[in-house]
Design an enzyme around this catalytic site. Structure first.
Site, PDB file in Angstrom:
ATOM      1  N   THR A  55      10.575  90.830 -76.914  1.00 23.54           N
ATOM      2  CA  THR A  55      11.207  91.395 -76.740  1.00 23.54           C
ATOM      3  C   THR A  55      10.662  92.446 -75.770  1.00 23.54           C
ATOM      4  O   THR A  55       9.389  92.842 -76.470  1.00 23.54           O
ATOM      5  CB  THR A  55      11.770  92.167 -78.149  1.00 23.54           C
ATOM      6  OG1 THR A  55      12.506  93.199 -77.352  1.00 23.54           O
ATOM      7  CG2 THR A  55      11.009  92.254 -78.785  1.00 23.54           C
ATOM      8  N   THR A 110      11.223  96.008 -75.221  1.00 25.43           N
ATOM      9  CA  THR A 110      11.638  97.196 -75.691  1.00 25.43           C
ATOM     10  C   THR A 110      10.248  97.473 -77.315  1.00 25.43           C
ATOM     11  O   THR A 110      10.280  99.105 -77.447  1.00 25.43           O
ATOM     12  CB  THR A 110      13.305  97.125 -76.566  1.00 25.43           C
ATOM     13  OG1 THR A 110      13.766  97.547 -75.012  1.00 25.43           O
ATOM     14  CG2 THR A 110      13.547  99.341 -77.271  1.00 25.43           C
ATOM     15  N   CYS A 134      13.617  93.432 -69.665  1.00 28.04           N
ATOM     16  CA  CYS A 134      14.535  92.829 -70.852  1.00 28.04           C
ATOM     17  C   CYS A 134      14.311  91.627 -70.753  1.00 28.04           C
ATOM     18  O   CYS A 134      14.483  90.777 -69.823  1.00 28.04           O
ATOM     19  CB  CYS A 134      14.992  93.832 -70.724  1.00 28.04           C
ATOM     20  SG  CYS A 134      16.602  93.767 -72.354  1.00 28.04           S
ATOM     21  N   GLU A 144      16.262  89.549 -71.984  1.00 31.45           N
ATOM     22  CA  GLU A 144      17.934  89.272 -71.887  1.00 31.45           C
ATOM     23  C   GLU A 144      18.048  89.332 -70.264  1.00 31.45           C
ATOM     24  O   GLU A 144      18.871  88.294 -70.185  1.00 31.45           O
ATOM     25  CB  GLU A 144      19.137  89.868 -72.580  1.00 31.45           C
ATOM     26  CG  GLU A 144      19.324  89.413 -73.987  1.00 31.45           C
ATOM     27  CD  GLU A 144      17.765  90.553 -74.960  1.00 31.45           C
ATOM     28  OE1 GLU A 144      17.949  89.959 -75.762  1.00 31.45           O
ATOM     29  OE2 GLU A 144      17.292  91.262 -74.120  1.00 31.45           O
TER      30      GLU A 144
END
Length: 229
Positions: free
Chosen positions: A83, A85, A196, A198
């Protein structure tokens, strides 16, 4: 081959992409029936997201440190945090274990510098775009980071949490992202970071004329390079 320790689940859709890419890359480089030696600790994203939303970053860091310790005990040689973040809590992981963390910003910045680019746009969660951890680490490599204006940051963030993290990939959202990315290019971005894990589900390299830096793929490639030594 070294054993990769993956901290996943944020979201599991992007962790699935990490697992696919890492194993695919190992097979491409070694051939035959080869696959990656890896261990994944997958967290409950609902808990992590609540920590983010409530500003409880120390608690989030403690949860990731716990996962990293488990991977170290299980035999991982290094950690890959799946990830962008949560690299805001990278220091908590690094302090918790003796094995190294392969930092996603370092991997991405090195690839940007290799292309001779010094100013990039960044798309990611609101935290990634607004917190200093990403921009400041990029600055170490001489790379300036541009982010969308506040209304567009809100749109980008909403699509991540309300759609992509739930596995919903919608054409209208892709058009919104392309519009935001075009705006960054008009402001002087020479490339755009898909910051990000995703976003790679929505945006592909052929969607833009400027270089796109898919942080998920770059991170996975660097993990395989390190694992194969």
């Amino acid at each position: 081959m070294k054993t990769i320790g993956l901290i996943g689940g944020m979201s599991w859709e992007s962790s699935l992409e990490y697992y696919r890419l890492i194993n695919q890359l190992v097979k491409e480089r070694l051939g035959g029936l080869h696959s990656a030696c890896c261990i994944m600790y997958s967290v409950d994203f609902a808990q992590i997201e609540a920590f983010q939303r409530e500003g409880r970053w120390d608690d989030a860091g403690a949860a990731l440190a716990h996962a990293a310790k488990a991977l170290e005990r299980a035999g991982a040689d290094f950690i890959v945090l799946c990830t962008n973040t949560m690299h805001n809590n990278a220091e908590a992981i690094e302090q918790a274990v003796a094995i190294p963390l392969l930092h996603i910003v370092d991997a991405t910045a090195e690839r940007i510098v290799q292309r001779g680019i010094r100013r990039v746009g960044l798309l990611g969660t609101r935290y990634t775009m607004e917190f200093p951890f990403y921009r400041e680490r990029m600055r170490r490599y001489g790379v300036e980071v541009l982010v969308p204006d506040e209304p567009d940051r809100a749109i980008v963030n909403r699509i991540i949490f309300e759609e992509l993290c739930l596995g919903n990939v919608l054409p209208k959202s892709k058009q919104e992202y392309l519009r935001v990315m075009d705006g960054l290019v008009r402001r002087g971005a020479e490339g755009v970071i898909l910051g990000c894990t995703e976003i790679t589900l929505l945006i592909k390299p052929e969607d833009m004329l400027v270089p796109l830096f898919d942080s998920t793929r770059i991170h996975a490639e660097e993990a395989v390079t390190r694992a194969l030594g």
